[in-house]
Design an enzyme around this catalytic site. Structure first.
Site, PDB file in Angstrom:
ATOM      1  N   ARG A 218      -0.306  -4.483  -9.608  1.00 30.39           N
ATOM      2  CA  ARG A 218      -1.232  -5.483  -9.106  1.00 30.39           C
ATOM      3  C   ARG A 218      -0.549  -6.842  -9.160  1.00 30.39           C
ATOM      4  NH1 ARG A 218      -3.207  -1.732  -7.346  1.00 30.39           N
ATOM      5  NH2 ARG A 218      -5.367  -0.978  -7.425  1.00 30.39           N
TER       6      ARG A 218
ATOM      7  N   GLU B  26      -4.256 -10.135   0.597  1.00 31.32           N
ATOM      8  CA  GLU B  26      -3.754  -9.130   1.529  1.00 31.32           C
ATOM      9  C   GLU B  26      -4.702  -8.992   2.709  1.00 31.32           C
ATOM     10  OE1 GLU B  26      -3.028  -5.456  -0.522  1.00 31.32           O
ATOM     11  OE2 GLU B  26      -1.660  -6.371  -1.967  1.00 31.32           O
TER      12      GLU B  26
ATOM     13  N   HIS C  53       1.904  -3.328   0.862  1.00 35.39           N
ATOM     14  CA  HIS C  53       1.057  -2.465   0.029  1.00 35.39           C
ATOM     15  C   HIS C  53       1.037  -1.025   0.561  1.00 35.39           C
ATOM     16  CE1 HIS C  53      -2.466  -2.749  -3.022  1.00 35.39           C
ATOM     17  NE2 HIS C  53      -1.755  -1.631  -3.175  1.00 35.39           N
TER      18      HIS C  53
END
Length: 319
Positions: free
Chosen positions: A238, A267, A286
């Site tokens: 994270r 994001e 990601h």
């Protein structure tokens, strides 16, 4: 009555093709949204007609205020069995059942090594030079064999990353607040006595911790300065575990040799985010859990969750 279901953040538009939705086709009309809905206004406008939503990981936060704006919502499915972006208490208050799916730990462990190897051997830089008829060999790679892999966290993913490091002939060290000597030894890993010891000793430092009060901002300026100037930092966990402003400074000022990340504070990553221009930074959008097997599992089990809910016996419940 036909219910409406929307799959959110289906960036690759594959949700409807990687699972057989026919089991619920007679009762549910399913659509997917490829574009990220960045605000609560956008979410409420786009899917306010839906009784069922399928959320992809933590891409869309489901807050108390959002639940209040989705009065028709009755079933929320998240990929994975844990989603910190869903206010489960608020879901319960609004009468929303929340269910999850299985999720594999292999894909993020594999992607961790894509980042480590990409950084160590300057893969992107050399590939760009080759494709553009640039210099033939302009970098000197960093060795893995005989170097130390330092893991923040030795859970399911950390253990898999450790095994690969050992296969490369690396010494593996790990630290977390709850890590014991016994668990470390079980996996052939040395337990660092402290975070500082881990950071000072690591040639490649990889983050595999859950985000929480104890880990938020765990790696800040002082921690980054403790790392070797020849060391690399990789984060597939994270973004908030690493102070992003401090990381940008570390890269620009050469506190560390480079960094790789698959996770970001916002994001999709904003166009003006300073990490986009940071030197010796390898970033991916990601992709840690984005593999065909994982996606097939997510969406197949999402269909199962919907069918079970319609039958009155929800499965894999989080609320």
């Amino acid at each position: 009555m036909t219910l409406h279901c929307a799959v959110l953040d289906d960036y690759q538009t594959v949700a409807l093709s990687l699972a057989d939705w026919s089991a619920v086709a007679g009762d549910v009309e399913v659509r997917s949204h490829a574009r990220h809905l960045a605000t609560e206004d956008e979410v409420a406008q786009a899917v306010g007609d839906c009784e069922i939503l399928v959320a992809m990981r933590e891409r869309t936060p489901f807050t108390a205020s959002l639940f209040a704006r989705l009065p028709r919502l009755r079933l929320l499915i998240t990929s994975g069995m844990r989603n910190a972006s869903i206010d489960l208490e608020a879901a319960a208050r609004h009468g929303v059942t929340v269910c999850g799916t299985a999720s594999s730990s292999e894909p993020p462990a594999e992607l961790t090594w894509a980042l480590i190897l990409g950084l160590a051997r300057h893969v992107v830089e050399e590939n760009v030079a080759l494709r553009g008829n640039g210099p033939w060999q302009s970098t000197v790679g960093a060795d893995l064999h005989g170097r130390r892999l330092a893991l923040l966290g030795l859970g399911k993913i950390g253990v898999k990353v450790a095994r690969v490091g050992q296969a490369f002939g690396m010494d593996v060290m790990a630290w977390s607040e709850n890590l014991t000597d016994e668990r470390a030894a079980e996996h052939g890993v040395v337990r660092a006595a402290s975070l500082d010891e881990l950071l000072e000793a690591g040639d490649f430092v990889s983050v595999h911790l859950q985000l929480g009060d104890r880990t938020r901002g765990l790696i800040g300026e002082s921690e980054l300065r403790r790392m070797r100037t020849t060391a690399y930092l990789v984060n597939t966990s994270r973004a908030a575990i690493v102070d992003q402003s401090a990381l940008v400074r570390a890269l620009h000022e050469g506190w560390i040799a480079g960094a790789g990340s698959d996770v970001f504070a916002a994001e999709p990553l904003p166009a003006d985010d300073p990490l986009r221009d940071a030197p010796n930074f390898l970033g991916l959008p990601h992709l840690g859990y984005v593999t065909r097997r994982n996606y097939e599992g997510y969406f197949t089990q999402a269909v199962e969750d919907i069918a079970a809910y319609l039958a009155g016996s929800p499965v894999r419940r989080l609320t």
